[in-house]
Design a protein around this motif. Structure first.
Motif, PDB file in Angstrom:
ATOM      1  N   PHE A 217       1.084  -1.033  -0.035  1.00 33.89           N
ATOM      2  CA  PHE A 217      -0.158  -0.077  -0.147  1.00 33.89           C
ATOM      3  C   PHE A 217       1.063   0.779  -0.019  1.00 33.89           C
ATOM      4  O   PHE A 217       2.026   1.436   0.934  1.00 33.89           O
ATOM      5  CB  PHE A 217      -1.049   0.329   1.539  1.00 33.89           C
ATOM      6  CG  PHE A 217      -1.990  -0.805   1.425  1.00 33.89           C
ATOM      7  CD1 PHE A 217      -2.904  -1.402   0.269  1.00 33.89           C
ATOM      8  CD2 PHE A 217      -1.448  -2.300   1.955  1.00 33.89           C
ATOM      9  CE1 PHE A 217      -3.560  -2.270   0.834  1.00 33.89           C
ATOM     10  CE2 PHE A 217      -2.141  -2.731   2.022  1.00 33.89           C
ATOM     11  CZ  PHE A 217      -3.424  -3.074   1.461  1.00 33.89           C
ATOM     12  N   GLY A 218       0.537   2.115  -0.790  1.00 35.68           N
ATOM     13  CA  GLY A 218       1.581   3.269  -0.995  1.00 35.68           C
ATOM     14  C   GLY A 218       2.397   3.314  -1.778  1.00 35.68           C
ATOM     15  O   GLY A 218       2.968   4.419  -1.955  1.00 35.68           O
ATOM     16  N   ASP A 219       2.964   2.276  -2.385  1.00 34.56           N
ATOM     17  CA  ASP A 219       3.716   2.331  -3.333  1.00 34.56           C
ATOM     18  C   ASP A 219       3.733   2.625  -5.236  1.00 34.56           C
ATOM     19  O   ASP A 219       2.358   2.844  -5.177  1.00 34.56           O
ATOM     20  CB  ASP A 219       3.855   0.539  -4.078  1.00 34.56           C
ATOM     21  CG  ASP A 219       5.108  -0.613  -3.046  1.00 34.56           C
ATOM     22  OD1 ASP A 219       5.885   0.166  -2.829  1.00 34.56           O
ATOM     23  OD2 ASP A 219       5.079  -1.797  -3.674  1.00 34.56           O
ATOM     24  N   ILE A 220       4.654   3.808  -5.411  1.00 30.53           N
ATOM     25  CA  ILE A 220       4.141   4.719  -6.904  1.00 30.53           C
ATOM     26  C   ILE A 220       4.953   3.742  -8.127  1.00 30.53           C
ATOM     27  O   ILE A 220       5.761   2.373  -7.498  1.00 30.53           O
ATOM     28  CB  ILE A 220       5.456   5.969  -6.717  1.00 30.53           C
ATOM     29  CG1 ILE A 220       5.160   6.214  -5.461  1.00 30.53           C
ATOM     30  CG2 ILE A 220       5.181   6.205  -8.105  1.00 30.53           C
ATOM     31  CD1 ILE A 220       4.197   7.135  -5.423  1.00 30.53           C
ATOM     32  N   VAL A 221       3.523   3.461  -8.786  1.00 27.94           N
ATOM     33  CA  VAL A 221       4.164   2.204  -9.966  1.00 27.94           C
ATOM     34  C   VAL A 221       3.526   3.294 -11.379  1.00 27.94           C
ATOM     35  O   VAL A 221       2.858   4.180 -11.477  1.00 27.94           O
ATOM     36  CB  VAL A 221       3.249   1.423  -9.647  1.00 27.94           C
ATOM     37  CG1 VAL A 221       3.292   0.417  -8.114  1.00 27.94           C
ATOM     38  CG2 VAL A 221       1.853   2.003  -9.813  1.00 27.94           C
ATOM     39  N   LEU A 222       4.711   2.765 -11.938  1.00 28.82           N
ATOM     40  CA  LEU A 222       3.939   3.307 -13.624  1.00 28.82           C
ATOM     41  C   LEU A 222       3.825   1.874 -14.785  1.00 28.82           C
ATOM     42  O   LEU A 222       3.562   0.444 -13.821  1.00 28.82           O
ATOM     43  CB  LEU A 222       5.677   3.088 -14.068  1.00 28.82           C
ATOM     44  CG  LEU A 222       5.903   3.612 -15.586  1.00 28.82           C
ATOM     45  CD1 LEU A 222       6.869   4.612 -16.024  1.00 28.82           C
ATOM     46  CD2 LEU A 222       5.738   2.923 -16.158  1.00 28.82           C
ATOM     47  N   ILE A 223       2.408   2.177 -15.100  1.00 29.92           N
ATOM     48  CA  ILE A 223       1.903   2.205 -15.804  1.00 29.92           C
ATOM     49  C   ILE A 223       1.843   2.329 -17.507  1.00 29.92           C
ATOM     50  O   ILE A 223       1.925   3.263 -18.033  1.00 29.92           O
ATOM     51  CB  ILE A 223      -0.111   1.763 -15.540  1.00 29.92           C
ATOM     52  CG1 ILE A 223      -0.261   1.967 -14.542  1.00 29.92           C
ATOM     53  CG2 ILE A 223      -0.820   1.353 -16.849  1.00 29.92           C
ATOM     54  CD1 ILE A 223      -1.949   2.510 -13.514  1.00 29.92           C
ATOM     55  N   ARG A 224       2.484   1.343 -18.152  1.00 30.86           N
ATOM     56  CA  ARG A 224       2.611   1.404 -19.495  1.00 30.86           C
ATOM     57  C   ARG A 224       1.441   1.292 -20.649  1.00 30.86           C
ATOM     58  O   ARG A 224       1.192   0.540 -20.333  1.00 30.86           O
ATOM     59  CB  ARG A 224       3.782   0.102 -20.019  1.00 30.86           C
ATOM     60  CG  ARG A 224       4.483   0.649 -21.317  1.00 30.86           C
ATOM     61  CD  ARG A 224       5.409   1.372 -21.042  1.00 30.86           C
ATOM     62  NE  ARG A 224       6.581   0.671 -19.891  1.00 30.86           N
ATOM     63  CZ  ARG A 224       7.492   1.824 -20.149  1.00 30.86           C
ATOM     64  NH1 ARG A 224       7.405   3.134 -20.639  1.00 30.86           N
ATOM     65  NH2 ARG A 224       8.886   1.582 -19.101  1.00 30.86           N
ATOM     66  N   ASP A 225       1.615   2.268 -21.647  1.00 30.61           N
ATOM     67  CA  ASP A 225       0.771   2.444 -22.735  1.00 30.61           C
ATOM     68  C   ASP A 225      -0.338   2.588 -22.172  1.00 30.61           C
ATOM     69  O   ASP A 225      -2.021   2.239 -22.464  1.00 30.61           O
ATOM     70  CB  ASP A 225       1.011   1.132 -23.241  1.00 30.61           C
ATOM     71  CG  ASP A 225       2.264   0.653 -24.473  1.00 30.61           C
ATOM     72  OD1 ASP A 225       2.414   2.014 -24.434  1.00 30.61           O
ATOM     73  OD2 ASP A 225       2.270  -0.510 -24.304  1.00 30.61           O
ATOM     74  N   HIS A 226      -0.328   3.477 -20.498  1.00 25.56           N
ATOM     75  CA  HIS A 226      -2.147   3.797 -20.428  1.00 25.56           C
ATOM     76  C   HIS A 226      -2.114   5.007 -20.344  1.00 25.56           C
ATOM     77  O   HIS A 226      -0.985   5.982 -19.530  1.00 25.56           O
ATOM     78  CB  HIS A 226      -2.531   3.264 -19.032  1.00 25.56           C
ATOM     79  CG  HIS A 226      -2.849   2.661 -19.067  1.00 25.56           C
ATOM     80  ND1 HIS A 226      -4.263   1.933 -18.538  1.00 25.56           N
ATOM     81  CD2 HIS A 226      -2.895   0.782 -20.349  1.00 25.56           C
ATOM     82  CE1 HIS A 226      -4.806   0.560 -19.298  1.00 25.56           C
ATOM     83  NE2 HIS A 226      -3.901   0.029 -19.584  1.00 25.56           N
TER      84      HIS A 226
END
Length: 285
Positions: A217-226
């Motif tokens: 919970f709270g992690d920063i994530v990258l979403i590809r091609d969105h």
């Protein structure tokens, strides 16, 4: 530091009540067709907090900390639209009156705003206690990167994310990267300025391949091609950045929820993985 219009942003009060968990039917059906009876959204979740693992709980869509909303639909819309991750929250009624916390996410569907408070403050709270939020952040812009949409994040928290400029690109510290095809429930929503959308976790092998079994919970994530600029949609080479706000789920098309904080149709956002890319680290909680 990136140049923003932080000094032009409006800070405004929004308020909600701790929302009781609801149930109209006891069973949740898993993507394998299994009926399960599990804790889910709402209330005060005492033993699940930001920084804890988002996977492995005997629950479904579990919201860490305190879940708030309003009975009035329009007022709840304002609460969910204007609240931003990292905003200061204050209990204004009940035995925990005066306790301070932070907004940690916005959960679509149930339309909850999620708030972190210290354990000793949670023990004093009750359902229907009122929580005031100093909503600040919507309208945030990057002066030198107008094509990048910023949303749902407190400006002071945004400044702590450690984003760097390199060769005309923005380098964002992240905990994980998510391929476009794993994004499920919430894809196609007309706006990403409230709520979240889910990483589908029904394929264990793929989840382990991308390290998503380690999400917190709270992690920063990258979403590809969105692209999340004007709704949540697939767009080749677009990149969105978000925060993990609720737990894994058993339902088809669902999984850990992501509230978007950055998005761009152009490939100018890049992620660099690091151990501490979590709002708990940046907020000191």
């Amino acid at each position: 530091m990136l140049k923003t219009n932080q000094d032009k942003l409006v800070m405004q009060s929004v308020q909600g009540k701790i929302h009781h968990p609801v149930s109209n039917y006891p069973y949740r059906i898993s993507y394998l067709g299994e009926p399960r009876v599990l804790p889910a959204t709402g209330g005060i979740t005492y033993n699940v907090k930001v920084g804890d693992p988002a996977m492995g709980w005997a629950g479904d869509h579990v919201e860490p900390g305190v879940s708030i909303r309003n009975d009035n639909e329009g007022e709840n819309g304002g609460l969910n639209l204007l609240s931003c991750i990292g905003n200061m929250a204050k209990v204004v009624s009940g035995d925990a009156k005066g306790a301070l916390g932070y907004v940690t996410g916005k959960h679509g569907g149930v339309e909850h705003v999620l708030v972190y408070f210290k354990e000793e403050d949670l023990d004093k709270m009750s359902v229907d206690d009122k929580i005031l939020i100093k909503a600040w952040g919507q309208g945030l812009e990057l002066v030198d990167y107008p094509q990048v949409k910023i949303m749902n994040i407190d400006p002071e928290l945004f400044n702590k994310l450690g984003i760097r400029e390199r060769n005309g690109k923005l380098i964002v510290p992240i905990a994980a990267e998510v391929p476009a095809y794993l994004m499920g429930s919430g894809t196609g929503s007309t706006s990403a300025y409230s709520g979240d959308y889910d990483i589908m976790t029904s394929d264990d092998n793929v989840i382990r391949e991308y390290g998503l079994d380690k999400l917190r919970f709270g992690d920063i994530v990258l979403i590809r091609d969105h692209d999340n600029g004007f709704g949540r949609t697939y767009s080749k080479n677009a990149v969105s950045i978000g925060v993990v706000i609720h737990s894994d789920c058993i339902k088809a098309g669902h999984g850990p929820g992501i509230t978007t904080i950055m998005s761009c149709r152009e490939p100018i956002i890049e992620g660099v993985k690091q151990d501490k890319a979590n709002i708990a680290d940046y907020l000191g909680i």
